[in-house]
Design an enzyme around this catalytic site. Structure first.
Site, PDB file in Angstrom:
ATOM      1  CB  SER A 141      -8.148   2.641  -9.286  1.00 12.02           C
ATOM      2  OG  SER A 141      -6.860   2.728  -9.848  1.00 12.02           O
ATOM      3  CE1 TYR A 154      -6.416  -0.392  -5.270  1.00 15.12           C
ATOM      4  CE2 TYR A 154      -5.929   0.188  -7.543  1.00 15.12           C
ATOM      5  CZ  TYR A 154      -6.277   0.564  -6.255  1.00 15.12           C
ATOM      6  OH  TYR A 154      -6.475   1.888  -5.959  1.00 15.12           O
TER       7      TYR A 154
HETATM    8  P1  NAP Z   1      -3.696   5.523   1.925  1.00 13.04           P
HETATM    9  O1  NAP Z   1      -2.922   6.791   2.021  1.00 13.04           O
HETATM   10  O2  NAP Z   1      -3.022   4.211   2.111  1.00 13.04           O
HETATM   11  O3  NAP Z   1      -4.945   5.628   2.921  1.00 13.04           O
HETATM   12  C1  NAP Z   1      -5.847   4.548   3.007  1.00 13.04           C
HETATM   13  C2  NAP Z   1      -6.964   4.892   3.951  1.00 13.04           C
HETATM   14  O4  NAP Z   1      -7.877   3.783   3.974  1.00 13.04           O
HETATM   15  C3  NAP Z   1      -6.492   5.137   5.355  1.00 13.04           C
HETATM   16  O5  NAP Z   1      -7.210   6.219   5.914  1.00 13.04           O
HETATM   17  C4  NAP Z   1      -6.851   3.829   6.074  1.00 13.04           C
HETATM   18  O6  NAP Z   1      -7.173   4.018   7.438  1.00 13.04           O
HETATM   19  C5  NAP Z   1      -8.109   3.433   5.320  1.00 13.04           C
HETATM   20  N1  NAP Z   1      -8.424   2.013   5.461  1.00 13.04           N
HETATM   21  C6  NAP Z   1      -7.700   0.939   5.048  1.00 13.04           C
HETATM   22  N2  NAP Z   1      -8.318  -0.201   5.390  1.00 13.04           N
HETATM   23  C7  NAP Z   1      -9.455   0.159   6.044  1.00 13.04           C
HETATM   24  C8  NAP Z   1     -10.522  -0.561   6.628  1.00 13.04           C
HETATM   25  N3  NAP Z   1     -10.548  -1.902   6.628  1.00 13.04           N
HETATM   26  N4  NAP Z   1     -11.537   0.137   7.209  1.00 13.04           N
HETATM   27  C9  NAP Z   1     -11.522   1.481   7.217  1.00 13.04           C
HETATM   28  N5  NAP Z   1     -10.542   2.225   6.679  1.00 13.04           N
HETATM   29  C10 NAP Z   1      -9.518   1.561   6.105  1.00 13.04           C
HETATM   30  O7  NAP Z   1      -4.399   5.396   0.480  1.00 13.04           O
HETATM   31  P2  NAP Z   1      -4.877   6.518  -0.573  1.00 13.04           P
HETATM   32  O8  NAP Z   1      -3.875   6.541  -1.669  1.00 13.04           O
HETATM   33  O9  NAP Z   1      -5.273   7.758   0.105  1.00 13.04           O
HETATM   34  O10 NAP Z   1      -6.152   5.771  -1.174  1.00 13.04           O
HETATM   35  C11 NAP Z   1      -7.491   6.182  -0.907  1.00 13.04           C
HETATM   36  C12 NAP Z   1      -8.393   5.549  -1.957  1.00 13.04           C
HETATM   37  O11 NAP Z   1      -7.995   5.996  -3.264  1.00 13.04           O
HETATM   38  C13 NAP Z   1      -8.320   4.014  -2.014  1.00 13.04           C
HETATM   39  O12 NAP Z   1      -9.602   3.492  -2.238  1.00 13.04           O
HETATM   40  C14 NAP Z   1      -7.421   3.744  -3.204  1.00 13.04           C
HETATM   41  O13 NAP Z   1      -7.666   2.492  -3.772  1.00 13.04           O
HETATM   42  C15 NAP Z   1      -7.819   4.888  -4.111  1.00 13.04           C
HETATM   43  N6  NAP Z   1      -6.830   5.229  -5.149  1.00 13.04           N
HETATM   44  C16 NAP Z   1      -5.586   5.651  -4.805  1.00 13.04           C
HETATM   45  C17 NAP Z   1      -4.686   5.971  -5.811  1.00 13.04           C
HETATM   46  C18 NAP Z   1      -3.285   6.425  -5.516  1.00 13.04           C
HETATM   47  O14 NAP Z   1      -2.465   6.473  -6.439  1.00 13.04           O
HETATM   48  N7  NAP Z   1      -2.950   6.813  -4.297  1.00 13.04           N
HETATM   49  C19 NAP Z   1      -5.064   5.863  -7.168  1.00 13.04           C
HETATM   50  C20 NAP Z   1      -6.347   5.413  -7.459  1.00 13.04           C
HETATM   51  C21 NAP Z   1      -7.226   5.109  -6.451  1.00 13.04           C
HETATM   52  P3  NAP Z   1      -6.238   3.450   8.635  1.00 13.04           P
HETATM   53  O15 NAP Z   1      -4.874   4.071   8.452  1.00 13.04           O
HETATM   54  O16 NAP Z   1      -6.940   3.888   9.869  1.00 13.04           O
HETATM   55  O17 NAP Z   1      -6.216   1.960   8.453  1.00 13.04           O
END
Ligand code: NAP
Length: 246
Positions: A141, A154
């Site tokens: 991130s 985080y």
């Molecule tokens: P999201 O929409 O909340 O999706 C999160 C995903 O992670 C879902 O598919 C969820 O699956 C899965 N997950 C959560 N806990 C899990 C576990 N214990 N085992 C397996 N899968 C699990 O989040 P996102 O924004 O797409 O984020 C994806 C990645 O990008 C993360 O690592 C996040 O930290 C990173 N990121 C996001 C942003 C942002 O602004 N969105 C910025 C920087 C980095 P289930 O629904 O099946 O639980």
């Protein structure tokens, strides 16, 4: 190094958000895809069906990445369904916003168990089971560069992921496997939006000089590049994809 096609990609947290965009993009690139989920079974199965409908190969696999036994079973299932694993994308993650003084033990455990231990669990298995010539992409991130209040837990959990990235790239010498991280800025997903007012979301959208939120496809394109032939000379690096925030 070339391996026979179709290559197989395993995307953790592939059911929703950025992970689902990575699944769609790697499937469009010609990968057979394994879509990991923890609780969103219907989303993961629907995505797998969508990819099969379009002529691709896809399987959905349940595993809580924070559980080592789940992760080993996930590798077993993907190898059984799709033959091998060439690309691992560690995308599963959670975000809890809290000042350090008010952070609970449960919040600490959940964040580090999923973001840090979850990545460690898959890297450890991939170290022996990813195909030679493979690729690993860890999702970090851009918050690491911003040090905003309430993001401490985080950021710390993702700092460890960036450290794993740099060291693991060197430990895999001789296997022709690259290990990189992508560090997105704010991306319009559930994880980003949760708990934020429209005004705060607008504030984040104005932060990059490109003046918009990232979309999941902004990140999946970078992962696609790192998994492609053209990305093959990039190793042990963290690529920030954030519209220029930092
Ligand atoms: P999201 O929409 O909340 O999706 C999160 C995903 O992670 C879902 O598919 C969820 O699956 C899965 N997950 C959560 N806990 C899990 C576990 N214990 N085992 C397996 N899968 C699990 O989040 P996102 O924004 O797409 O984020 C994806 C990645 O990008 C993360 O690592 C996040 O930290 C990173 N990121 C996001 C942003 C942002 O602004 N969105 C910025 C920087 C980095 P289930 O629904 O099946 O639980």
């Amino acid at each position: 190094m070339n391996t026979p096609s179709p290559r197989v990609a395993l995307i953790t947290g592939g059911s929703r958000g950025i992970g689902a965009a990575i699944v769609r993009r790697l499937a469009a690139d010609g990968f057979a895809v394994a879509i990991n989920y923890a609780s969103s079974a219907a989303d993961a199965e629907a995505l797998a069906a969508e990819i099969r409908q379009a002529g691709g190969r896809a399987t959905a696999v349940r595993a809580d990445v924070s559980k080592a036994a789940d992760v080993r079973a996930m590798f077993d299932q993907v190898e059984a369904d799709l033959g091998r694993i060439d690309v691992l994308v560690n995308n599963a993650g959670v975000l809890t916003l809290q000042t350090l003084a008010d952070t609970t033990d449960e919040q600490y455990d959940q964040t580090f168990d999923i973001n840090t231990r979850g990545t460690f669990n898959t890297l450890r298995v991939a170290g022996t089971r990813l195909a030679d010539g493979g690729r690993i992409v860890n999702i970090s991130s851009t918050t690491l560069a911003l040090n905003m209040p309430t993001y401490g837990l985080y950021i710390a959990s993702k700092a460890a992921v960036e450290s794993f990235t740099r060291v693991f790239a060197k430990e895999l010498r001789g296997r022709h496997i690259t290990v990189n991280a992508v560090a997105p800025g704010p991306v319009a997903t559930d994880l980003f939006r949760k708990g934020k007012s429209p005004e705060l979301i607008e504030h984040f959208a104005k932060m990059p000089p490109l003046e918009r939120l990232g979309q999941p496809e902004d990140i999946s394109g970078v992962v696609s590049f790192l998994a492609s032939q053209d990305g093959g000379w990039i190793n042990g690096q963290v690529l920030r994809a954030n519209g220029g925030i930092a």
